[in-house]
Motif scaffolding. Structure first.
Motif, PDB file in Angstrom:
ATOM      1  N   ALA A 135       0.839  -1.207   0.000  1.00 53.71           N
ATOM      2  CA  ALA A 135       0.000   0.000   0.000  1.00 53.71           C
ATOM      3  C   ALA A 135       0.870   1.251   0.000  1.00 53.71           C
ATOM      4  O   ALA A 135       0.559   2.246  -0.662  1.00 53.71           O
ATOM      5  N   TYR A 136       1.980   1.212   0.701  1.00 49.34           N
ATOM      6  CA  TYR A 136       2.914   2.334   0.764  1.00 49.34           C
ATOM      7  C   TYR A 136       3.402   2.713  -0.631  1.00 49.34           C
ATOM      8  O   TYR A 136       3.372   3.876  -1.024  1.00 49.34           O
ATOM      9  N   ASN A 137       3.850   1.738  -1.403  1.00 51.79           N
ATOM     10  CA  ASN A 137       4.404   2.011  -2.731  1.00 51.79           C
ATOM     11  C   ASN A 137       3.329   2.302  -3.773  1.00 51.79           C
ATOM     12  O   ASN A 137       3.553   3.088  -4.690  1.00 51.79           O
ATOM     13  N   VAL A 138       2.165   1.689  -3.652  1.00 49.15           N
ATOM     14  CA  VAL A 138       1.071   1.987  -4.581  1.00 49.15           C
ATOM     15  C   VAL A 138       0.630   3.436  -4.394  1.00 49.15           C
ATOM     16  O   VAL A 138       0.458   4.173  -5.365  1.00 49.15           O
ATOM     17  N   LYS A 139       0.485   3.854  -3.138  1.00 43.28           N
ATOM     18  CA  LYS A 139       0.094   5.237  -2.850  1.00 43.28           C
ATOM     19  C   LYS A 139       1.157   6.215  -3.367  1.00 43.28           C
ATOM     20  O   LYS A 139       0.842   7.244  -3.960  1.00 43.28           O
ATOM     21  N   LYS A 140       2.409   5.884  -3.158  1.00 38.34           N
ATOM     22  CA  LYS A 140       3.518   6.724  -3.618  1.00 38.34           C
ATOM     23  C   LYS A 140       3.486   6.886  -5.144  1.00 38.34           C
ATOM     24  O   LYS A 140       3.670   7.979  -5.675  1.00 38.34           O
ATOM     25  N   LYS A 141       3.218   5.766  -5.840  1.00 36.45           N
ATOM     26  CA  LYS A 141       3.159   5.791  -7.302  1.00 36.45           C
ATOM     27  C   LYS A 141       1.977   6.647  -7.779  1.00 36.45           C
ATOM     28  O   LYS A 141       2.100   7.432  -8.709  1.00 36.45           O
ATOM     29  N   LEU A 142       0.830   6.524  -7.138  1.00 36.76           N
ATOM     30  CA  LEU A 142      -0.347   7.299  -7.516  1.00 36.76           C
ATOM     31  C   LEU A 142      -0.128   8.793  -7.279  1.00 36.76           C
ATOM     32  O   LEU A 142      -0.557   9.631  -8.079  1.00 36.76           O
ATOM     33  N   LYS A 143       0.560   9.123  -6.198  1.00 43.69           N
ATOM     34  CA  LYS A 143       0.884  10.535  -5.921  1.00 43.69           C
ATOM     35  C   LYS A 143       1.810  11.097  -6.988  1.00 43.69           C
ATOM     36  O   LYS A 143       1.626  12.214  -7.448  1.00 43.69           O
ATOM     37  N   SER A 144       2.818  10.325  -7.381  1.00 46.27           N
ATOM     38  CA  SER A 144       3.778  10.812  -8.381  1.00 46.27           C
ATOM     39  C   SER A 144       3.127  11.046  -9.745  1.00 46.27           C
ATOM     40  O   SER A 144       3.564  11.877 -10.518  1.00 46.27           O
ATOM     41  N   LYS A 145       2.031  10.314 -10.007  1.00 42.51           N
ATOM     42  CA  LYS A 145       1.318  10.484 -11.274  1.00 42.51           C
ATOM     43  C   LYS A 145       0.225  11.543 -11.162  1.00 42.51           C
ATOM     44  O   LYS A 145      -0.483  11.798 -12.123  1.00 42.51           O
ATOM     45  N   GLY A 146       0.064  12.128  -9.970  1.00 39.82           N
ATOM     46  CA  GLY A 146      -0.941  13.161  -9.770  1.00 39.82           C
ATOM     47  C   GLY A 146      -2.363  12.634  -9.664  1.00 39.82           C
ATOM     48  O   GLY A 146      -3.320  13.402  -9.731  1.00 39.82           O
ATOM     49  N   ILE A 147      -2.530  11.336  -9.482  1.00 43.07           N
ATOM     50  CA  ILE A 147      -3.866  10.733  -9.390  1.00 43.07           C
ATOM     51  C   ILE A 147      -4.482  11.026  -8.031  1.00 43.07           C
ATOM     52  O   ILE A 147      -5.685  11.237  -7.922  1.00 43.07           O
TER      53      ILE A 147
END
Length: 149
Positions: A135-147
């Motif tokens: 969940a930590y890395n999925v959230k991080k990835k979504l933030k970096s994509k601006g989602i």
């Protein structure tokens, strides 16, 4: 956390009792197991367990592959050491990948209990940073994509 569980036929009752005892902890995490182990755990506890192939038909290799890609955070493998050389080779490959990727692995009930208690205390939370599907890395990835914010 992603927990993989394997129990050879002679250890099915033991893993069943273990999962009943620690059902509250297991319920907070994602579980996968080889086919009969998954069925045994689900029947004993009512927990949702992702069912993989039977151990002798590729289930252990599936778990080994997930360990290689850091998609598994903890392995519990209750094994019967009085098995064929082919089985021991599969065992070695799994344990080797756990060693290479710093994935905690228990091959007996005493170590399994220590790891589950450590998991409950938060001692294994560092795995969240390593596991790309956490969940930590999925959230991080979504933030970096601006989602998400």
């Amino acid at each position: 956390m992603q927990i993989a569980i394997i129990a050879n036929d002679t250890k099915k009752e033991l893993i069943s009792q273990f999962c009943i005892a620690y059902c509250g902890i297991f319920a907070k995490h994602s579980l996968c197991a080889t086919k009969m182990t998954a069925k045994t755990i689900e029947q004993a506890t009512g927990l949702k367990v992702e069912e993989l192939l039977p151990g002798t038909q590729g289930g252990i290799q599936q778990i080994t592959s997930r360990v290689t890609y850091n998609e598994i955070d903890l392995v519990i493998y209750l094994r019967d050491i009085n098995r064929s050389l082919e089985s021991l080779t599969r065992d070695y490959a799994l344990i080797r990948e756990c060693d290479i990727n710093n994935v905690p692995v228990a091959t007996n009930i005493a170590t399994a209990e220590i790891l589950i208690c450590a998991l409950d205390r938060g001692d294994l939370d560092w795995r969240e940073i390593v596991n790309p599907t956490s969940a930590y890395n999925v959230k991080k990835k979504l933030k970096s994509k601006g989602i998400i914010q």
